[in-house]
Enzyme design. Structure first.
Site, PDB file in Angstrom:
ATOM      1  N   PRO A 313     -81.758  34.391   9.450  1.00  0.00           N
ATOM      2  CA  PRO A 313     -82.778  35.069  10.264  1.00  0.00           C
ATOM      3  C   PRO A 313     -82.680  34.577  11.706  1.00  0.00           C
ATOM      4  CG  PRO A 313     -83.779  33.384   8.851  1.00  0.00           C
ATOM      5  CD  PRO A 313     -82.345  33.487   8.446  1.00  0.00           C
ATOM      6  N   LEU A 314     -82.575  35.490  12.640  1.00  0.00           N
ATOM      7  CA  LEU A 314     -82.311  35.131  14.038  1.00  0.00           C
ATOM      8  C   LEU A 314     -83.371  35.758  14.940  1.00  0.00           C
ATOM      9  CD1 LEU A 314     -78.498  35.897  13.835  1.00  0.00           C
ATOM     10  CD2 LEU A 314     -79.501  33.607  14.008  1.00  0.00           C
ATOM     11  N   THR A 315     -84.080  34.932  15.682  1.00  0.00           N
ATOM     12  CA  THR A 315     -85.129  35.419  16.563  1.00  0.00           C
ATOM     13  C   THR A 315     -84.544  36.280  17.672  1.00  0.00           C
ATOM     14  OG1 THR A 315     -86.437  33.441  16.115  1.00  0.00           O
ATOM     15  CG2 THR A 315     -87.027  34.716  18.059  1.00  0.00           C
ATOM     16  N   CYS A 400     -88.204  25.776  12.063  1.00  0.00           N
ATOM     17  CA  CYS A 400     -88.282  26.156  13.471  1.00  0.00           C
ATOM     18  C   CYS A 400     -88.629  24.935  14.334  1.00  0.00           C
ATOM     19  CB  CYS A 400     -89.325  27.249  13.686  1.00  0.00           C
ATOM     20  SG  CYS A 400     -89.441  27.805  15.400  1.00  0.00           S
ATOM     21  N   GLY A 512     -76.234  25.124   6.216  1.00  0.00           N
ATOM     22  CA  GLY A 512     -76.059  25.838   7.484  1.00  0.00           C
ATOM     23  C   GLY A 512     -75.785  24.878   8.620  1.00  0.00           C
ATOM     24  N   ASP A 514     -72.868  25.110  12.260  1.00  0.00           N
ATOM     25  CA  ASP A 514     -71.539  25.008  12.895  1.00  0.00           C
ATOM     26  C   ASP A 514     -70.431  25.806  12.229  1.00  0.00           C
ATOM     27  OD1 ASP A 514     -72.823  23.163  14.548  1.00  0.00           O
ATOM     28  OD2 ASP A 514     -72.180  21.449  13.332  1.00  0.00           O
TER      29      ASP A 514
END
Length: 671
Positions: A313-315, A400, A512, A514
C-alpha cells in the site's frame, strides 16, 4: 568489475556514460513521506480521533505548536504545503445535461444548460495515442496529421473524430458525455445539426463485469455515517464488553487490560484474545448478547499467499490506476492506500474512494490506520458491510512512521501498545465476519530496540491475524539504511516456533525492504524463510519488477516500452478519474507523481554490474536521445511527457513534486 573510481554506494555506471563522479542529488523519501495528501487535508484530530496525546494526557496548544515546528524541520527534503486544485472548464455544463438527461433544478441549476455556448467555449479535443503511435526517437509520440471537423460551425469545430476515449473504449459508454475531452470518439451529428452521444450497447453489456469498478458507497449510507445513525451492533457489543471488563478490573484493583492483554486471556469471562482455532467454545460463550454471532477464527477465509507477488500500500501514488498497471506487469496481491478510521466514520468521500477496486485485482485489500478500538472496530464493521464480497482482507497499519500519525497513537505507535493492538485485532475480526485481518508492522520504534520478535508470535494465535507483513526497519530508521533481513528471519522463526508448539496452521509472513530486482527477490525468498516479499519503492521506480520476478530475469526495458507503460497509466487514469477537464488534469497530476519515481531507473545498458540496488546513488550520466525525458530529474520534463498523452497542460495548472530536489531543472540529467 564495478568502476573503482566511484565512491561506495554509487550506481556502477560505465565510464563512457559518466558526466561526473559526484552522485546526483537523491530525493529524500523519508522527508517526502511526511508530506502527503493526508497532511494537507486532514487535521491531527481526524488522524487520531482526538487531540494529540503524550503519556496518556492531552497536549496543550503550546505543546502542539512545538510538535508542529519539529515536523516542519524534519520535512527539509519535502515541498511542504502542496496544493492541487481541480482545473475545470471556463464555462461549466450541467453534468446531467451533458449526458443527455433532464436536470431537476432547471433554470435554478448553478451550471449552464446552454449546450451551444458550452461547446463553443470548450477546448479542442485531445488526441490520445495508441501503442503504434509510440517511437524510440523524437518526438516519441507520432500522431498522424488529421484536421478537426471541417464544419465551420463553432459548436463542432473542436471535435476530433479520430481520437479515442478511454471510458468509451473500455465500457461502450462515456459517463461524461459532452464534457468529455475526447468527445469526437463517441458523438454523431444529427440531421438538425445537433450532436448526439453514441452508446455501444453490446460492448456495455459484454464488459460490465470485467471493467466496472466496485466498492462504491451509496449516498444514503454516507448520510447515515455522517449523522451517526449507521448501525454498529457487533462493535457496540464488543466495546461495551471490554469497557465493562476494564471497570471490573479497576474495582478489583487489578492491572489494566490495556497494559497486559495476555493476563486477561486466562479468564474465561473476559474478551481479550482472538477466537483462534483452539478457542471456539469460549468465543461462542461470550457472544450470547450480541445481535449477530461473529464467525470463529477457524471459519475465516484462509489466505493462500505463498509465492505470490504483493504490491505494498503506497500513499498518494498507490492509487487504482497504478495498481492496475502493476497487475498488468504481474502483481498478484494489491492493497489500497492507507485510510484513516476516523475519516471513514465521518463519511469522507475521499476516504471511501480508497476502497475502490478494479476487477483485474484478483486479491485486493484495504489498509486502515487508527489509534484505538473505539475507532478501528466500528470503521471495520462499516467497511465490511459496505464492501461485502469485494474485499479479500483488511490490513492494520502498525508501521507508518509519519510524526503526525505516530504522535496520535496510530501507525508504528501501536508497536509499543500490545494490549491495545490485541483488542483492535480481536474486535476487527469480530466486526468483519469472514474477511481476514492482516497486520503490517516494522521491526520496532527506536533504533537498536527491535521488538517485533516478541509481538509477532502473538498476532495470529492470540488475536487472530491472518497474515503478517514486516518492514525490516524501525520507525526511527531512514531509507538510506538497509533493511535488516537477518532480524526478519529471527521474527519468522519465532512465529513458526509457536505455531509448531501449539499445532497451529501457519499464517503467511511477508518481508519488505530494499527489494529491487528478480535476483534479490528470489534470494530473500530462499534465505529468510518468508512466504513472499512486499514490493514498495521498487515498484514505484520500475513497475515492471513484477514481470522480472515472475520470469526470473532482469528486463532491459526499452524507452518505447517505457512510453507504453506511461500510455497505459494515462489510459487507466482517465478511466478512473474521468475524461472531462477535471479528470484529465487529475490524471496528469498523478502521472507526474509516478514519473517523480520512475525517472530514477538507470537503464541496464549503462551499468557495469547487475543487478542494480535501490539505495545506490546514480552519478550524473549521459543517456541516449530516446531516454532524455524519461531519465530527467526536472519536473517540467514530466509535465512534457504528460502532454504527449493528455494534451497541453492548462496555464493555471502546475505540478509541485513531493521531493524538493525535483522542483527545478537539473542540467546533470540532460545529455
Amino acid at each position: 568489475m564495478a568502476n573503482s573510481t566511484l565512491p561506495p554506494g554509487t550506481a556502477p555506471i560505465k565510464p563512457q556514460f559518466l558526466l561526473s563522479l559526484e552522485p546526483r542529488a537523491i530525493p529524500d523519501d523519508d522527508a517526502a513521506e511526511g508530506s502527503t495528501s493526508y497532511t494537507n487535508t486532514r487535521s491531527d484530530a481526524a488522524i487520531g480521533g482526538e487531540d494529540i496525546e503524550e503519556g496518556g494526557r492531552k497536549l496543550s496548544g503550546a505543546q502542539r505548536k512545538k510538535y508542529a515546528k519539529e515536523d516542519r524541520k524534519k520535512q527539509r527534503g519535502a515541498n511542504k504545503g502542496r496544493r492541487f486544485q481541480k482545473v475545470r472548464d471556463d464555462l461549466e455544463l450541467c453534468f446531467k445535461v451533458a449526458s443527455g438527461r433532464q436536470c431537476e433544478f432547471g433554470s435554478e441549476c448553478r451550471f449552464t444548460h446552454d449546450v451551444p455556448a458550452y461547446l463553443a467555449a470548450k477546448p479542442k479535443d485531445i488526441r490520445f495515442p495508441s501503442s503504434k503511435d509510440l517511437s524510440d526517437s523524437p518526438p516519441f509520440v507520432r500522431l498522424p496529421d488529421v484536421e478537426m471537423s471541417e464544419s465551420v460551425d463553432a459548436i463542432r469545430s473542436s471535435l476530433d473524430l479520430t481520437t479515442t476515449c478511454a471510458l468509451f473504449e473500455y465500457t461502450g459508454e462515456c459517463k461524461h458525455g459532452l464534457k468529455c475531452r475526447f468527445l469526437g470518439s463517441h458523438v454523431v451529428t444529427k440531421e438538425d445539426g445537433e450532436l448526439e452521444l453514441v452508446v455501444d450497447e453490446d460492448k456495455k453489456a459484454r464488459v460490465a463485469a470485467s471493467e466496472t469498478e466496485v466498492n462504491f458507497i451509496d449516498a444514503e449510507s454516507l448520510r447515515k455515517i455522517r449523522t451517526k445513525k449507521y448501525p454498529h451492533p457487533i462493535s457496540d457489543a464488543y466495546l461495551k464488553e471490554i469497557q465493562n471488563n476494564a471497570n471490573e478490573e479497576k474495582k478489583a484493583d487489578e492491572p489494566s487490560p490495556v497494559a497486559d492483554i495476555a493476563a486477561e486471556s486466562e479468564s474465561p469471562a473476559v474478551i481479550t484474545s482472538a477466537p483462534g482455532p483452539h478457542q471456539g467454545d469460549a468465543a461462542e460463550r461470550v457472544q450470547n448478547d450480541t445481535p449477530d454471532v461473529p464467525l470463529r477464527f477457524v471459519e475465516k477465509k484462509r489466505l493462500q499467499w505463498t509465492g505470490k507477488t504483493y504490491l505494498a500500500p503506497l500513499t498518494t501514488v498507490g492509487n487504482l490506476p497504478f495498481r492496475r498497471l502493476c497487475v498488468d506487469y504481474g502483481a498478484d496481491i494489491t492493497c489500497g492506500e492507507m485510510g484513516l478510521a476516523m475519516s471513514f466514520l465521518q463519511g469522507s468521500k475521499e476516504e471511501w474512494s480508497l476502497v475502490r477496486r478494479h476487477p483485474s485485482e484478483s486479491i485486493f485489500g484495504m489498509q486502515i490506520a487508527g489509534s484505538k478500538p473505539q475507532l478501528l472496530v466500528p470503521a471495520a464493521e462499516t467497511i465490511g458491510r459496505e464492501c461485502a464480497g469485494n474485499l479479500d482482507f483488511v490490513d492494520i497499519n502498525c508501521g507508518c512512521p509519519i510524526d503526525l500519525v505516530y504522535k496520535t497513537g496510530s501507525g508504528s505507535a501501536l508497536l509499543d501498545a500490545a494490549g491495545k493492538l490485541g483488542k483492535i485485532i480481536v474486535g476487527m475480526n469480530k466486526a468483519l465476519g469472514d474477511i481476514p485481518v492482516t497486520v503490517k508492522l516494522r521491526t520496532g520504534v527506536k533504533d537498536g530496540k527491535n521488538t517485533a520478535h516478541k509481538l509477532m508470535p502473538r498476532l495470529a494465535p492470540e488475536w487472530g491475524a491472518s497474515a503478517i507483513t514486516l518492514h525490516g526497519r524501525t520507525r526511527q530508521q531512514r531509507y538510506t539504511k538497509l533493511a535488516d533481513w537477518d532480524y526478519m528471519k529471527t521474527c519468522v522463526e519465532a512465529v513458526r516456533a509457536r505455531e509448531a508448539e501449539e499445532d497451529l496452521p501457519p499464517v503467511p509472513i511477508f518481508g519488505g525492504g530494499d527489494c529491487f530486482s528478480s535476483e534479490d527477490y528470489w534470494y530473500k525468498m530462499d534465505q529468510y524463510g518468508v512466504d513472499g516479499v512486499m514490493i514498495g519503492r521498487g515498484a514505484l521506480i520500475k513497475p515492471w519488477i513484477f514481470t522480472e520476478i515472475k520470469e526470473r530475469r532482469e528486463w532491459d526495458i526499452s524507452s518505447r516500452e517505457r512510453l507504453e507503460l506511461v500510455r497505459k497509466y494515462a489510459e487507466y487514469g482517465l478511466n478512473h478519474f474521468g475524461s472531462d477537464t477535471a479528470g484529465v488534469n487529475t490524471t496528469r497530476r498523478y502521472l507526474c507523481e509516478a514519473l517523480s519515481f520512475q525517472y530514477r531507473y538507470v537503464p541496464i545498458g549503462l551499468l557495469e554490474q547487475l543487478p542494480s540496488r535501490i539505495n545506490d546513488r546514480a552519478p550524473a550520466f549521459r543517456v541516449a536521445m530516446s531516454w532524455t525525458l524519461l531519465a530527467s530529474a526536472d519536473s517540467r520534463d514530466w509535465v512534457k511527457i504528460s502532454e504527449m498523452f493528455l494534451g497541453p497542460a492548462p496555464e493555471s495548472w502546475a505540478f509541485t513534486p513531493k521531493h524538493k530536489s525535483n522542483a527545478f531543472g537539473s542540467e546533470e540529467s540532460q545529455g
